[in-house]
Design a protein around this motif. Structure first.
Motif, PDB file in Angstrom:
ATOM      1  N   GLU A 118     -30.623  15.537  20.704  1.00 50.78           N
ATOM      2  CA  GLU A 118     -29.624  16.201  19.860  1.00 50.78           C
ATOM      3  C   GLU A 118     -30.202  17.461  19.210  1.00 50.78           C
ATOM      4  O   GLU A 118     -29.521  18.492  19.107  1.00 50.78           O
ATOM      5  CB  GLU A 118     -29.111  15.236  18.788  1.00 50.78           C
ATOM      6  CG  GLU A 118     -28.267  14.091  19.318  1.00 50.78           C
ATOM      7  CD  GLU A 118     -29.082  13.025  20.031  1.00 50.78           C
ATOM      8  OE1 GLU A 118     -30.327  12.969  19.817  1.00 50.78           O
ATOM      9  OE2 GLU A 118     -28.495  12.258  20.810  1.00 50.78           O
ATOM     10  N   GLN A 119     -31.457  17.394  18.762  1.00 52.47           N
ATOM     11  CA  GLN A 119     -32.097  18.572  18.172  1.00 52.47           C
ATOM     12  C   GLN A 119     -32.262  19.675  19.209  1.00 52.47           C
ATOM     13  O   GLN A 119     -32.012  20.859  18.930  1.00 52.47           O
ATOM     14  CB  GLN A 119     -33.463  18.200  17.595  1.00 52.47           C
ATOM     15  CG  GLN A 119     -33.414  17.388  16.320  1.00 52.47           C
ATOM     16  CD  GLN A 119     -34.805  16.966  15.888  1.00 52.47           C
ATOM     17  OE1 GLN A 119     -35.602  16.463  16.687  1.00 52.47           O
ATOM     18  NE2 GLN A 119     -35.112  17.145  14.614  1.00 52.47           N
ATOM     19  N   LEU A 120     -32.696  19.310  20.410  1.00 55.26           N
ATOM     20  CA  LEU A 120     -32.882  20.302  21.461  1.00 55.26           C
ATOM     21  C   LEU A 120     -31.551  20.929  21.852  1.00 55.26           C
ATOM     22  O   LEU A 120     -31.467  22.144  22.060  1.00 55.26           O
ATOM     23  CB  LEU A 120     -33.554  19.648  22.666  1.00 55.26           C
ATOM     24  CG  LEU A 120     -33.959  20.593  23.803  1.00 55.26           C
ATOM     25  CD1 LEU A 120     -35.344  20.222  24.332  1.00 55.26           C
ATOM     26  CD2 LEU A 120     -32.953  20.541  24.938  1.00 55.26           C
ATOM     27  N   GLN A 121     -30.500  20.136  21.929  1.00 56.43           N
ATOM     28  CA  GLN A 121     -29.176  20.667  22.252  1.00 56.43           C
ATOM     29  C   GLN A 121     -28.669  21.594  21.152  1.00 56.43           C
ATOM     30  O   GLN A 121     -27.986  22.582  21.445  1.00 56.43           O
ATOM     31  CB  GLN A 121     -28.199  19.519  22.484  1.00 56.43           C
ATOM     32  CG  GLN A 121     -28.474  18.745  23.771  1.00 56.43           C
ATOM     33  CD  GLN A 121     -27.661  17.470  23.879  1.00 56.43           C
ATOM     34  OE1 GLN A 121     -27.279  16.863  22.872  1.00 56.43           O
ATOM     35  NE2 GLN A 121     -27.385  17.048  25.103  1.00 56.43           N
ATOM     36  N   ALA A 122     -29.027  21.296  19.900  1.00 54.39           N
ATOM     37  CA  ALA A 122     -28.639  22.180  18.792  1.00 54.39           C
ATOM     38  C   ALA A 122     -29.324  23.532  18.921  1.00 54.39           C
ATOM     39  O   ALA A 122     -28.715  24.576  18.655  1.00 54.39           O
ATOM     40  CB  ALA A 122     -28.988  21.524  17.453  1.00 54.39           C
ATOM     41  N   VAL A 123     -30.592  23.525  19.341  1.00 56.09           N
ATOM     42  CA  VAL A 123     -31.308  24.787  19.576  1.00 56.09           C
ATOM     43  C   VAL A 123     -30.597  25.586  20.663  1.00 56.09           C
ATOM     44  O   VAL A 123     -30.355  26.790  20.515  1.00 56.09           O
ATOM     45  CB  VAL A 123     -32.773  24.506  19.980  1.00 56.09           C
ATOM     46  CG1 VAL A 123     -33.442  25.772  20.493  1.00 56.09           C
ATOM     47  CG2 VAL A 123     -33.548  23.951  18.789  1.00 56.09           C
ATOM     48  N   GLU A 124     -30.253  24.929  21.762  1.00 53.78           N
ATOM     49  CA  GLU A 124     -29.579  25.617  22.866  1.00 53.78           C
ATOM     50  C   GLU A 124     -28.229  26.188  22.438  1.00 53.78           C
ATOM     51  O   GLU A 124     -27.861  27.306  22.814  1.00 53.78           O
ATOM     52  CB  GLU A 124     -29.388  24.656  24.041  1.00 53.78           C
ATOM     53  CG  GLU A 124     -30.686  24.225  24.706  1.00 53.78           C
ATOM     54  CD  GLU A 124     -30.465  23.175  25.778  1.00 53.78           C
ATOM     55  OE1 GLU A 124     -31.089  23.302  26.851  1.00 53.78           O
ATOM     56  OE2 GLU A 124     -29.678  22.239  25.554  1.00 53.78           O
ATOM     57  N   ALA A 125     -27.488  25.413  21.641  1.00 54.07           N
ATOM     58  CA  ALA A 125     -26.144  25.824  21.248  1.00 54.07           C
ATOM     59  C   ALA A 125     -26.152  26.998  20.274  1.00 54.07           C
ATOM     60  O   ALA A 125     -25.279  27.871  20.336  1.00 54.07           O
ATOM     61  CB  ALA A 125     -25.406  24.637  20.634  1.00 54.07           C
TER      62      ALA A 125
END
Length: 205
Positions: A118-125
């Protein structure tokens, strides 16, 4: 950087004020998703396309006013990746290695940071809203950690891209040391990279 040599962190921190410190990090997260219903992804590993067309890890030069390398790296990540980088904190335990280039008087510090997916996806988003996005950062990319049946698609093909400095070597070493890739797989990939460089007339490994 050219003609770099490994240096202990304590020795790197004791270098004169004329030296500049560059910090960058490999962000990764466990990933339970499956590609084509048959290829386990296992992990998501982030790199980015730089302004010069090369692949590298996010980070930058640490401001001399930062209280620590990790504090300086965290500030650089906010500029490069946006406020998605505020969901985690860089710590001394994330540090891996340092490389010094006496000619340019630059010492580079490499980190790895395990996030939740979830943290990595937040970075991508949120990266497209970062200050440096579209300027120094041209886009984020996940590293394919698998090889397809043809033996080329996936990670072997990815490694044929152009990388900044020793980023490709650091990627492979980190994947091995973190237990993401088996040592024998990494050895085969390194041999493939060496052959590819020879074909391009670049030499070295």
């Amino acid at each position: 950087m050219s003609k770099t040599s490994k240096i202990a962190l304590a020795e790197a921190l004791a270098l004169g004020s004329n030296w500049r410190h560059l910090c960058y990090v490999m962000l990764y997260a466990p990933n339970p998703e499956v590609l084509f219903d048959r290829i386990p992804l296992r992990y998501a590993v982030l790199m980015y396309m730089r302004f010069d067309g090369r692949l590298g890890f996010p980070g930058g030069f640490v401001n001399g006013h930062s209280s620590s390398l990790e504090d300086g790296l965290s500030k650089e990540l906010l500029n490069k990746l946006g406020d998605g980088a505020s969901t985690f904190t860089m710590a001394p335990t994330d540090y891996r290695t340092s490389l010094a280039d006496a000619k340019s008087e630059v010492v580079a510090h490499f980190y790895t940071k395990c996030l939740t997916l979830e943290q990595l996806q937040a970075v991508e988003a949120r990266a497209p809203l970062a200050n440096d996005y579209g300027l120094e950062v041209l886009g984020l990319v996940r590293v394919p950690l698998y090889s397809l049946h043809d033996g080329v698609g996936g990670l072997p093909a990815f490694l044929e891209n152009s990388f900044i400095g020793v980023a490709r070597e650091q990627l492979l070493e980190a994947l091995q040391d973190l237990g993401i890739l088996a040592p024998e797989i990494v050895s085969l990939l390194k041999e493939r990279v060496a052959r590819h460089k020879q074909l391009l007339g670049l030499g070295g490994t």
